[in-house]
Write a protein that holds these residues in place. Structure first.
Motif, PDB file in Angstrom:
ATOM      1  N   ALA A   8      99.204 -22.237 -22.537  1.00  0.00           N
ATOM      2  CA  ALA A   8     100.665 -22.301 -22.407  1.00  0.00           C
ATOM      3  C   ALA A   8     101.318 -21.518 -23.549  1.00  0.00           C
ATOM      4  CB  ALA A   8     101.136 -23.757 -22.448  1.00  0.00           C
ATOM      5  N   GLU A   9     102.189 -20.570 -23.210  1.00  0.00           N
ATOM      6  CA  GLU A   9     102.892 -19.801 -24.231  1.00  0.00           C
ATOM      7  C   GLU A   9     103.966 -20.658 -24.899  1.00  0.00           C
ATOM      8  OE1 GLU A   9     104.426 -16.206 -22.677  1.00  0.00           O
ATOM      9  OE2 GLU A   9     102.457 -15.407 -22.070  1.00  0.00           O
ATOM     10  N   TYR A  10     104.176 -20.404 -26.196  1.00  0.00           N
ATOM     11  CA  TYR A  10     105.191 -21.178 -26.936  1.00  0.00           C
ATOM     12  C   TYR A  10     105.640 -20.355 -28.138  1.00  0.00           C
ATOM     13  CZ  TYR A  10     101.388 -22.207 -30.235  1.00  0.00           C
ATOM     14  OH  TYR A  10     100.371 -22.088 -31.139  1.00  0.00           O
ATOM     15  N   GLU A  50      96.766 -36.493 -19.101  1.00  0.00           N
ATOM     16  CA  GLU A  50      97.350 -37.066 -17.892  1.00  0.00           C
ATOM     17  C   GLU A  50      98.328 -36.108 -17.226  1.00  0.00           C
ATOM     18  OE1 GLU A  50      99.969 -40.894 -16.280  1.00  0.00           O
ATOM     19  OE2 GLU A  50      99.308 -40.844 -18.380  1.00  0.00           O
ATOM     20  N   PHE A  51      99.242 -35.549 -18.004  1.00  0.00           N
ATOM     21  CA  PHE A  51     100.349 -34.814 -17.399  1.00  0.00           C
ATOM     22  C   PHE A  51     100.076 -33.328 -17.179  1.00  0.00           C
ATOM     23  CE2 PHE A  51     102.339 -38.444 -19.690  1.00  0.00           C
ATOM     24  CZ  PHE A  51     102.657 -39.179 -18.554  1.00  0.00           C
ATOM     25  N   GLY A  77     106.799 -31.544 -19.789  1.00  0.00           N
ATOM     26  CA  GLY A  77     106.487 -32.893 -19.339  1.00  0.00           C
ATOM     27  C   GLY A  77     105.050 -33.298 -19.601  1.00  0.00           C
ATOM     28  N   TRP A  78     104.380 -32.548 -20.480  1.00  0.00           N
ATOM     29  CA  TRP A  78     102.989 -32.868 -20.806  1.00  0.00           C
ATOM     30  C   TRP A  78     102.892 -33.893 -21.930  1.00  0.00           C
ATOM     31  CZ3 TRP A  78     100.345 -27.337 -21.109  1.00  0.00           C
ATOM     32  CH2 TRP A  78     100.407 -26.740 -19.835  1.00  0.00           C
ATOM     33  N   LEU A  79     103.994 -34.137 -22.599  1.00  0.00           N
ATOM     34  CA  LEU A  79     104.010 -35.058 -23.734  1.00  0.00           C
ATOM     35  C   LEU A  79     105.210 -35.979 -23.583  1.00  0.00           C
ATOM     36  CD1 LEU A  79     102.716 -35.764 -26.517  1.00  0.00           C
ATOM     37  CD2 LEU A  79     104.225 -34.033 -27.544  1.00  0.00           C
ATOM     38  N   LYS A  80     104.972 -37.278 -23.786  1.00  0.00           N
ATOM     39  CA  LYS A  80     106.057 -38.250 -23.648  1.00  0.00           C
ATOM     40  C   LYS A  80     106.855 -38.335 -24.951  1.00  0.00           C
ATOM     41  CE  LYS A  80     103.450 -41.703 -22.216  1.00  0.00           C
ATOM     42  NZ  LYS A  80     103.044 -43.025 -21.652  1.00  0.00           N
ATOM     43  N   GLU A  81     108.171 -38.510 -24.800  1.00  0.00           N
ATOM     44  CA  GLU A  81     109.047 -38.621 -25.970  1.00  0.00           C
ATOM     45  C   GLU A  81     108.649 -39.788 -26.859  1.00  0.00           C
ATOM     46  OE1 GLU A  81     111.723 -37.553 -28.631  1.00  0.00           O
ATOM     47  OE2 GLU A  81     111.597 -36.447 -26.728  1.00  0.00           O
ATOM     48  N   GLU A  82     108.270 -40.919 -26.226  1.00  0.00           N
ATOM     49  CA  GLU A  82     107.917 -42.093 -27.042  1.00  0.00           C
ATOM     50  C   GLU A  82     106.649 -41.864 -27.863  1.00  0.00           C
ATOM     51  OE1 GLU A  82     107.260 -43.500 -22.670  1.00  0.00           O
ATOM     52  OE2 GLU A  82     108.557 -42.075 -23.739  1.00  0.00           O
ATOM     53  N   GLY A 140     108.014 -29.038 -28.832  1.00  0.00           N
ATOM     54  CA  GLY A 140     109.120 -28.946 -27.875  1.00  0.00           C
ATOM     55  C   GLY A 140     108.674 -28.389 -26.547  1.00  0.00           C
ATOM     56  N   GLU A 141     107.729 -27.434 -26.575  1.00  0.00           N
ATOM     57  CA  GLU A 141     107.222 -26.865 -25.323  1.00  0.00           C
ATOM     58  C   GLU A 141     106.452 -27.910 -24.510  1.00  0.00           C
ATOM     59  OE1 GLU A 141     106.567 -24.094 -22.313  1.00  0.00           O
ATOM     60  OE2 GLU A 141     107.976 -24.063 -24.014  1.00  0.00           O
ATOM     61  N   LEU A 142     105.657 -28.713 -25.199  1.00  0.00           N
ATOM     62  CA  LEU A 142     104.935 -29.780 -24.493  1.00  0.00           C
ATOM     63  C   LEU A 142     105.898 -30.786 -23.885  1.00  0.00           C
ATOM     64  CD1 LEU A 142     101.952 -30.508 -26.962  1.00  0.00           C
ATOM     65  CD2 LEU A 142     101.872 -29.232 -24.816  1.00  0.00           C
ATOM     66  N   LEU A 143     106.959 -31.103 -24.623  1.00  0.00           N
ATOM     67  CA  LEU A 143     107.973 -32.028 -24.088  1.00  0.00           C
ATOM     68  C   LEU A 143     108.689 -31.405 -22.893  1.00  0.00           C
ATOM     69  CD1 LEU A 143     109.446 -33.360 -27.465  1.00  0.00           C
ATOM     70  CD2 LEU A 143     108.224 -34.745 -25.764  1.00  0.00           C
ATOM     71  N   ARG A 144     109.020 -30.111 -23.017  1.00  0.00           N
ATOM     72  CA  ARG A 144     109.748 -29.439 -21.942  1.00  0.00           C
ATOM     73  C   ARG A 144     108.923 -29.395 -20.657  1.00  0.00           C
ATOM     74  NH1 ARG A 144     110.164 -24.903 -19.238  1.00  0.00           N
ATOM     75  NH2 ARG A 144     108.336 -23.960 -20.237  1.00  0.00           N
TER      76      ARG A 144
END
Length: 631
Positions: free
Chosen positions: A578-580, A623-624, A593-598, A587-591
């Protein structure tokens, strides 16, 4: 025959019978406390086998004996046979000389060890164990006891010294075995059911059951636990035996000794192929000792030539090892080398795929199952893979169930697989592979054969019927199997905030808990080296989703001993392709949806992740992004 000869024959028969009875009752009437049992290790075929049986049990290891006894006691006709030209029952125990049992103890209510803990499962294993010496056993006596148990069942036909056996099929159903006997005659013997109790799941594999080998489920198909050749020392006396227990690094009981850890310093003649560890010692009734300590690497249990090579290497190394032990440990200096076991002790080969595959998460969470037909609690003991590896105790469970579904192979019917090759992932296999648990699965298989025949059900149909499985469990209980799931405290590691991440990490062989389940170090700082190892595990297990070079994944400053949240996120983005933008990997993982905010919010110091926090990051991305959930 003359009257005199007839009288002598009758008298001899009476004396033999009396000696057997006195031996069997020795503990109750106080006789022969220090006398060896009658030496009758060889098992003799019962005669011409029939053309058809209710059940054929393939494999004469203890697991196979348990299956045959269970089926016969249920009223079925049974053929017990083996394809390894064996002359005695007991396989790994009596020919591989693995004479120390890895026991499954019931948990205590407070979760702490207790000297008077009872054994799990009981049943046929307990019946056999109660005839033997203790934590370690005499292998001749063990074979004799198995002979007595089998001989007492008129519905068991025994066929020994067979050269080979293979299944013959009726579509996807196994219809019986084609057996080449000791004289070279091929016999085709039909059966309503076959129980594969071979060490390596040989019948299942030949029938077309899917399976994995070694660590294939962890991305390392060529990796498997070391093979051992047990060797013997003679000349032991009570004085020598007691001297073992006077060492600070060694313990003993009546029949077993464990310790001498400096034995691992032995310099092998072929370090890539053979090494020594601390000694596991079992005493025999003839003033000898059996020592389980030699590790042979790179041996393929499914390749006859490789097994022969391993045996040859072990036989050449054993006298060298004994010479080293005699020179370096005064307690062993008076003992003499007395040979090696007839067979290798193989720990791991095939893992069949069944209706359910036991996972390390099942063991870690001490899960019970509605169709549990046996229970385990032995440590998840992963022996060395090679000379660089040290082996590991993954964790110590309290009590976990083995589902009946784990004995039912995929794609082939009228077949059950018991023992170490049943449907277990490679990590839980480190606990479930032990003989006492294998005998419990064998006993369950024998009872299941009776129930399936009675009801005209396939094993697969039985495994999916809660009512039928309840009846199976009831019958096992009536036969003396203890299927009670105990009460005990929940392990403390399950209360940690990073537990879900730990579950994923253990499932991928990224961390170990040790004997006391306290080595996870969840609150310790993740190091660059440990995080690179995590990336390597992702690469090996899921190369399609994490296909980049793991050695390049973690970029830290020179001499850094910690990994920041951003560095970890960058490594995960890199591995996933994944490019970032630099400094914005999290932030890229959050965007995406591969990483949960919590998960991010739970990080206490974004400049230095803990191991637990790193595991939670991995769990989210698994998982995501990869669609893999360990739970």
């Amino acid at each position: 025959m003359s009257k005199r000869k007839t009288s002598f024959a009758i008298l001899a028969a009476v004396l033999v019978l009396a000696s057997v009875l006195l031996w069997a009752w020795r503990d109750r009437i106080g006789l022969f406390a220090n006398t060896e049992p009658p030496s009758q290790p060889e098992a003799v075929s019962t005669g011409e086998p029939k053309e058809h049986y209710d059940v054929i049990v393939a494999g004469t290891d203890p697991e196979g004996v348990a299956a045959a006894l269970s089926a016969a006691r249920s009223g079925l006709s049974v053929l017990l046979t083996d394809g390894k030209d064996r002359d005695r029952l007991g396989g790994l125990i009596t020919l591989g000389w693995l004479n120390s049992f890895d026991l499954n103890f019931a948990p205590t209510e407070d979760g702490k060890p207790s000297a008077d803990r009872e054994l799990l499962n009981k049943g046929v294993f307990q019946e056999w164990y109660d005839q033997l010496e203790g934590t370690s056993i005499d292998v001749v006596h063990a074979a004799s006891a198995l002979n007595r148990m089998v001989s007492a069942e008129p519905d068991i036909d025994l066929l020994m010294r067979t050269r080979s056996m293979k299944p013959f099929m009726d579509g996807t159903e196994i219809a019986g075995l084609e057996i080449v006997d000791e004289s070279g005659v091929t016999r085709t013997i039909g059966a309503n059911a076959v129980i594969d109790a071979t060490q390596d799941g040989d019948i299942a594999a030949l029938a077309g059951v899917p399976y994995t080998t070694g660590r294939e489920d962890l991305g390392n198909p060529e990796a498997r636990m070391a093979v051992t050749l047990v060797f013997k020392l003679s000349g032991v006396t009570d004085e020598i035996w007691q001297s073992f227990g006077k060492r600070e690094d060694t313990g003993i009981d009546k029949m077993s000794a464990w310790g001498f850890p400096d034995a691992k310093l032995y310099e092998s003649s072929n370090p890539d192929k053979v090494a020594l560890r601390g000694l596991n010692i079992g005493r025999q009734n003839d003033d000898t000792l059996l020592i389980n300590a030699m590790h042979l690497f790179g041996i393929d249990p499914l390749d006859r030539q490789s097994l022969e090579e391993g045996m040859e290497i072990g036989k050449k190394e054993a006298p060298r090892i004994v010479d080293y032990l005699k020179r370096n440990f005064k307690e062993l200096s008076q003992l003499e080398y007395a040979g090696t076991a007839p067979e290798l002790y193989v720990r791991e080969s095939r893992h069949i795929r069944g209706e359910y595959r036991l996972t390390i998460a099942d063991v870690m969470e001490n899960r019970d199952f509605w169709d549990a037909i046996a229970y385990g609690s032995y440590d998840v003991d992963i022996q060395r893979l090679n000379r660089q590896d040290t082996g590991a105790i993954m964790l110590s469970p309290q009590q976990y169930g083995v589902p009946f579904r784990s004995l039912v192979p995929l794609e082939v019917d009228r077949l059950l697989v018991v023992g170490r090759s049943a449907s277990f992932d490679s990590l839980p296999h480190g606990s479930a592979r032990v003989v006492p648990l294998g005998m419990a699965t064998g006993q369950a298989a024998g009872a299941a054969a009776k129930l399936a025949i009675e009801r005209d059900m396939s094993f697969r149909e039985l495994s999916r019927s809660k009512e039928a499985v309840a009846e199976l469990r009831s019958r096992l209980a009536e036969a003396g199997v203890d299927l009670k799931y105990r009460s005990f405290p929940k392990p403390s590691y399950m209360n940690h905030k990073a537990y879900k991440g730990l579950l994923a990490a253990v499932s991928m062989n990224m961390t170990i808990g040790g004997y006391d389940n306290d080595r996870w170090d969840l609150d310790g700082k993740a190091s660059p080296a440990s995080f690179r190892n995590m990336m390597l595990r992702l690469f090996l297990m899921y190369p399609d989703q994490f296909g980049e070079n793991p050695a390049k994944a973690v970029q830290t400053g020179s001499g850094s001993r910690v990994v920041s949240l951003e560095q970890a996120s960058g490594a995960l983005c890199f591995m996933a392709g994944a490019e970032y933008d630099k400094g914005r990997a999290t932030g890229e993982l959050l965007r995406r949806g591969w990483l949960k905010e919590e998960t991010v919010q739970a990080v206490t110091d974004q400049e230095a992740l803990t191991n637990g926090e790193a595991f939670m990051l991995l769990r989210d991305v698994l998982e995501f992004h990869a669609g893999v959930v360990y739970e």
